[in-house]
Design a protein around this motif. Structure first.
Motif, PDB file in Angstrom:
ATOM      1  N   VAL A 141      20.717  36.428  66.877  1.00  0.00           N
ATOM      2  CA  VAL A 141      20.915  34.991  66.990  1.00  0.00           C
ATOM      3  C   VAL A 141      21.609  34.601  68.277  1.00  0.00           C
ATOM      4  CG1 VAL A 141      20.900  34.589  64.515  1.00  0.00           C
ATOM      5  CG2 VAL A 141      23.054  35.009  65.655  1.00  0.00           C
ATOM      6  N   HIS A 142      22.103  35.555  69.038  1.00  0.00           N
ATOM      7  CA  HIS A 142      22.757  35.225  70.291  1.00  0.00           C
ATOM      8  C   HIS A 142      21.767  34.748  71.351  1.00  0.00           C
ATOM      9  CE1 HIS A 142      26.703  36.534  69.153  1.00  0.00           C
ATOM     10  NE2 HIS A 142      26.247  37.695  68.779  1.00  0.00           N
ATOM     11  N   THR A 143      20.473  34.992  71.152  1.00  0.00           N
ATOM     12  CA  THR A 143      19.501  34.657  72.191  1.00  0.00           C
ATOM     13  C   THR A 143      18.500  33.584  71.781  1.00  0.00           C
ATOM     14  OG1 THR A 143      18.065  36.468  71.483  1.00  0.00           O
ATOM     15  CG2 THR A 143      19.651  36.956  73.223  1.00  0.00           C
ATOM     16  N   SER A 144      18.461  33.214  70.525  1.00  0.00           N
ATOM     17  CA  SER A 144      17.508  32.208  70.060  1.00  0.00           C
ATOM     18  C   SER A 144      18.254  30.919  69.737  1.00  0.00           C
ATOM     19  CB  SER A 144      16.769  32.708  68.816  1.00  0.00           C
ATOM     20  OG  SER A 144      16.097  31.627  68.187  1.00  0.00           O
ATOM     21  N   GLU A 145      17.988  29.868  70.511  1.00  0.00           N
ATOM     22  CA  GLU A 145      18.641  28.567  70.293  1.00  0.00           C
ATOM     23  C   GLU A 145      18.383  28.068  68.873  1.00  0.00           C
ATOM     24  OE1 GLU A 145      20.985  25.529  70.801  1.00  0.00           O
ATOM     25  OE2 GLU A 145      20.493  26.481  72.698  1.00  0.00           O
ATOM     26  N   MET A 146      17.151  28.177  68.410  1.00  0.00           N
ATOM     27  CA  MET A 146      16.811  27.678  67.078  1.00  0.00           C
ATOM     28  C   MET A 146      17.558  28.461  65.993  1.00  0.00           C
ATOM     29  SD  MET A 146      13.143  27.171  65.138  1.00  0.00           S
ATOM     30  CE  MET A 146      12.430  26.508  66.612  1.00  0.00           C
TER      31      MET A 146
ATOM     32  N   GLY B 113      25.217  26.975  67.353  1.00  0.00           N
ATOM     33  CA  GLY B 113      24.533  27.059  68.641  1.00  0.00           C
ATOM     34  C   GLY B 113      24.750  28.417  69.282  1.00  0.00           C
ATOM     35  N   LEU B 114      24.202  28.564  70.476  1.00  0.00           N
ATOM     36  CA  LEU B 114      24.294  29.838  71.184  1.00  0.00           C
ATOM     37  C   LEU B 114      25.737  30.153  71.560  1.00  0.00           C
ATOM     38  CD1 LEU B 114      21.247  29.595  73.611  1.00  0.00           C
ATOM     39  CD2 LEU B 114      21.467  31.070  71.603  1.00  0.00           C
ATOM     40  N   THR B 115      26.077  31.426  71.431  1.00  0.00           N
ATOM     41  CA  THR B 115      27.385  31.932  71.854  1.00  0.00           C
ATOM     42  C   THR B 115      27.197  33.300  72.477  1.00  0.00           C
ATOM     43  OG1 THR B 115      27.861  33.056  69.767  1.00  0.00           O
ATOM     44  CG2 THR B 115      28.565  30.756  69.952  1.00  0.00           C
ATOM     45  N   ALA B 116      28.156  33.682  73.301  1.00  0.00           N
ATOM     46  CA  ALA B 116      28.167  35.046  73.836  1.00  0.00           C
ATOM     47  C   ALA B 116      28.877  35.945  72.831  1.00  0.00           C
ATOM     48  CB  ALA B 116      28.899  35.075  75.174  1.00  0.00           C
ATOM     49  N   SER B 117      28.520  37.199  72.811  1.00  0.00           N
ATOM     50  CA  SER B 117      29.208  38.153  71.947  1.00  0.00           C
ATOM     51  C   SER B 117      30.612  38.411  72.486  1.00  0.00           C
ATOM     52  CB  SER B 117      28.432  39.472  71.888  1.00  0.00           C
ATOM     53  OG  SER B 117      28.500  40.118  73.155  1.00  0.00           O
TER      54      SER B 117
ATOM     55  N   HIS C 288      39.411  33.118  70.527  1.00  0.00           N
ATOM     56  CA  HIS C 288      39.880  31.852  69.960  1.00  0.00           C
ATOM     57  C   HIS C 288      38.758  30.845  69.737  1.00  0.00           C
ATOM     58  CE1 HIS C 288      44.059  33.039  70.640  1.00  0.00           C
ATOM     59  NE2 HIS C 288      43.597  33.586  71.745  1.00  0.00           N
ATOM     60  N   ARG C 289      37.803  30.816  70.639  1.00  0.00           N
ATOM     61  CA  ARG C 289      36.686  29.868  70.564  1.00  0.00           C
ATOM     62  C   ARG C 289      35.436  30.597  71.043  1.00  0.00           C
ATOM     63  NH1 ARG C 289      38.514  24.751  70.123  1.00  0.00           N
ATOM     64  NH2 ARG C 289      36.553  23.834  70.757  1.00  0.00           N
ATOM     65  N   PRO C 290      34.275  30.136  70.636  1.00  0.00           N
ATOM     66  CA  PRO C 290      33.049  30.763  71.144  1.00  0.00           C
ATOM     67  C   PRO C 290      32.825  30.439  72.619  1.00  0.00           C
ATOM     68  CG  PRO C 290      32.517  28.996  69.580  1.00  0.00           C
ATOM     69  CD  PRO C 290      34.003  29.104  69.628  1.00  0.00           C
ATOM     70  N   LEU C 291      32.295  31.398  73.327  1.00  0.00           N
ATOM     71  CA  LEU C 291      31.867  31.201  74.711  1.00  0.00           C
ATOM     72  C   LEU C 291      30.437  30.686  74.668  1.00  0.00           C
ATOM     73  CD1 LEU C 291      32.149  31.500  77.755  1.00  0.00           C
ATOM     74  CD2 LEU C 291      31.550  33.924  77.488  1.00  0.00           C
ATOM     75  N   ARG C 292      30.205  29.547  75.301  1.00  0.00           N
ATOM     76  CA  ARG C 292      28.901  28.873  75.237  1.00  0.00           C
ATOM     77  C   ARG C 292      28.173  28.962  76.576  1.00  0.00           C
ATOM     78  NH1 ARG C 292      27.984  27.249  69.886  1.00  0.00           N
ATOM     79  NH2 ARG C 292      29.932  26.487  69.024  1.00  0.00           N
ATOM     80  N   PRO C 293      26.838  28.885  76.545  1.00  0.00           N
ATOM     81  CA  PRO C 293      26.085  28.819  77.799  1.00  0.00           C
ATOM     82  C   PRO C 293      26.574  27.621  78.627  1.00  0.00           C
ATOM     83  CG  PRO C 293      24.591  29.152  75.958  1.00  0.00           C
ATOM     84  CD  PRO C 293      25.952  28.867  75.370  1.00  0.00           C
TER      85      PRO C 293
END
Length: 112
Positions: free
Chosen positions: A1-6, A15-19, A52-57
């Motif tokens: 799920v880290h690579t598919s926006e849907m 939404g997308l996040t980095a591991s 602490h928070r997700p890293l987003r594109p």
């Protein structure tokens, strides 16, 4: 799920996040921009790693370093051990990642 926006929309992150591993890799790259790199001998450990928070594109990241402690190596007088508090923050000044970093460093010439 880290690579598919849907697919990522259906996760708890919405939404997308980095591991976490990717986030730590970016932090490592940011540390190589700190001007003390020529004095670093080795990393001795990372403690209290927190996401602490997700890293987003599209996030723009910066690294904050706070020097917490230093001591001379007991066995190798040309080396010191420093502890730094590390924080990766995004463009909104939100903390994404924090941890303590223990680093083995060269002692400045004339201070052995």
């Amino acid at each position: 799920v880290h690579t598919s926006e849907m697919d990522a929309r259906a996760t708890p992150f919405g939404g997308l996040t980095a591991s976490g591993a990717h986030t730590m890799a970016i932090r490592t790259r940011l540390t190589h921009l700190v001007p003390i790199q020529e004095s670093v001998i080795a990393a001795a450990g990372w403690d209290e790693v927190r996401f602490h928070r997700p890293l987003r594109p599209g996030d723009e990241l910066s690294l904050e370093v706070t020097w917490l402690d230093k001591r001379r190596s007991r066995t190798k007088p040309d080396r010191g051990i420093v502890t730094a508090g590390m924080r990766v923050v995004n463009q909104h000044d939100e903390v994404i990642l924090s941890h303590r970093d223990t680093i083995v460093m060269k002692v400045r010439p004339g201070r052995e």
